[in-house]
Design an enzyme around this catalytic site. Structure first.
Site, short mmCIF file in Angstrom:
data_model
loop_
_atom_site.label_atom_id
_atom_site.label_comp_id
_atom_site.label_asym_id
_atom_site.label_seq_id
_atom_site.Cartn_x
_atom_site.Cartn_y
_atom_site.Cartn_z
CE1 TYR A 134 -2.88 -3.07 0.33
CE2 TYR A 134 -4.34 -1.68 1.25
CZ TYR A 134 -4.06 -2.93 0.85
OH TYR A 134 -5.20 -3.70 0.69
CE LYS A 185 1.14 -18.44 -0.69
NZ LYS A 185 0.43 -19.94 -0.28
CG ASP A 218 -2.61 -20.42 0.77
OD1 ASP A 218 -1.91 -19.87 1.76
OD2 ASP A 218 -2.12 -21.14 0.04
CG ASP A 242 -7.82 -4.34 2.83
OD1 ASP A 242 -8.85 -4.16 3.35
OD2 ASP A 242 -7.33 -3.59 2.02
CG ASP A 246 -13.27 -6.54 3.99
OD1 ASP A 246 -12.94 -5.75 5.14
OD2 ASP A 246 -13.17 -5.90 2.96
#
Length: 350
Positions: A134, A185, A218, A242, A246
């Site tokens: 970001y 990850k 994942d 992020d 959600d």
């Protein structure tokens, strides 16, 4: 006397922030925390009218003259690319160094979850808020051609990782949580993964009573759907946080009730619901104000008014239990009706 900048913003932000303010006024009447609410005109209307998103002087005032910021939502289809939203929201996050993005996800009613047997979900996500992809490092080469190349860099620093990990562990101790889970990850992004895992282990050594584990993002997305009650506190980078926050919000009833805090401990804090400006339903009186009201409760707690914050949280729970809900949560009440009911509940202490 704490000064709070109130920025309704755009779309349903104006509607939900009106109800958050209504609840804060009820809090003032009952608990007298002495919060001074300062209303700010920042958003699409101001940008379209004056061509200004936010000035350096306004940044300075929000930084130096206010103890907290309460934001409704930003985003308007009349502004190409939502330049104003990027300048204001991302500007505040980065320029005020609000490195902690705290997103609690608590299931208030099992019927609100899309899971068949959700259990007691109480999950706190700590997302690093000022680094990662970001920061917009990179660029585009030969844009608009069939040889277009886009590079987006993922920036991670020792300082950034250390301080968000420490915030997660300190929160776990304060709230009596027993486990902190790192999400990354590392198998596909080994450089960043090594840094996160090394620093996470280093910080964890200062908190020997807290259990730890690590999950690939994942696998975590899958496991949150399969067994969300296994997790208590999650700490992760900007992009993964992020996405996972959600997902967690949807597991407990949707974005309409989701609150968040953007904090630099000891310095600055911004509180906002995470549902966005939703221009498709703006002005219809159907927006869910629970996220904005819950964000106000987070703000009260941050400012040292724990009793008032608890009263607001309990009123939100009572509203959900009593069926005082907007349509997105299966109810038939308007935005104003829900906000008024919660404010009255806070005021009466019932």
């Amino acid at each position: 006397m704490p000064r709070v900048a109130v920025i309704p913003g755009d779309g349903i932000g104006l509607e939900v922030m009106r109800e958050a303010v209504r609840v804060l006024e009820a809090v003032e009447s009952r608990f007298s925390p002495g919060c001074e609410l300062v209303h700010w005109d920042l958003g699409a209307d101001r940008f379209l009218r004056d061509g200004i998103t936010i000035t350096d002087e306004e940044f300075a005032s929000l930084s130096n003259d206010h103890d907290a910021i309460l934001l409704g939502a930003l985003g308007d289809p009349r502004v190409p690319g939502n330049q104003h939203a990027r300048d204001i929201l991302l500007g505040l996050r980065f320029r005020l160094d609000l490195y902690v993005n705290y997103r609690p996800a608590v299931l208030l009613d099992p019927a609100l979850s899309p899971l068949k047997a959700p259990g007691d979900i109480r999950l706190d996500i700590f997302r690093e808020n000022t680094e990662g992809v970001y920061v917009n490092l990179g660029g585009t080469f030969k844009e608009g051609t069939d040889r277009e190349t886009a590079i987006q860099e993922d920036l991670n620093t020792f300082t950034g990782v250390e301080r968000i990990c420490r915030a997660a562990f300190e929160h776990a101790v304060k709230r009596g949580r027993s486990r902190v889970t790192l999400v990354d990850k590392a198998n596909a992004m080994p450089a960043a993964g090594r840094l996160w895992r090394r620093v996470f282990a280093l910080v964890a050594s200062d908190f020997p009573d807290i259990d730890t584990d690590a999950m690939y993002v994942d696998a975590m997305a899958m496991d949150l759907v399969r067994r969300p009650t296994r997790y208590e506190v999650i700490v992760t980078g900007n992009l993964f946080g992020d996405i996972l926050s959600d997902l967690a919000a949807e597991l407990v009833g949707g974005l309409g009730a989701a609150a968040s805090a953007n904090v630099h401990p000891g310095r600055h804090a911004l509180f906002e619901p995470v549902h966005g400006s939703a221009p498709d339903i703006a002005g219809q009186g159907v927006a869910n104000p629970l996220g904005a009201i819950a964000s106000a409760a987070l703000m009260l707690d941050h400012l040292g008014h724990a009793e008032a914050a608890q009263a607001v949280e309990e009123a939100v729970v009572a509203a959900v239990d009593g069926g005082v809900r907007t349509a997105d949560m299966g109810g038939d009440r308007s935005t104003e009706q829900v906000g008024t009911w919660i404010a009255d509940r806070v005021l009466s202490g019932g």
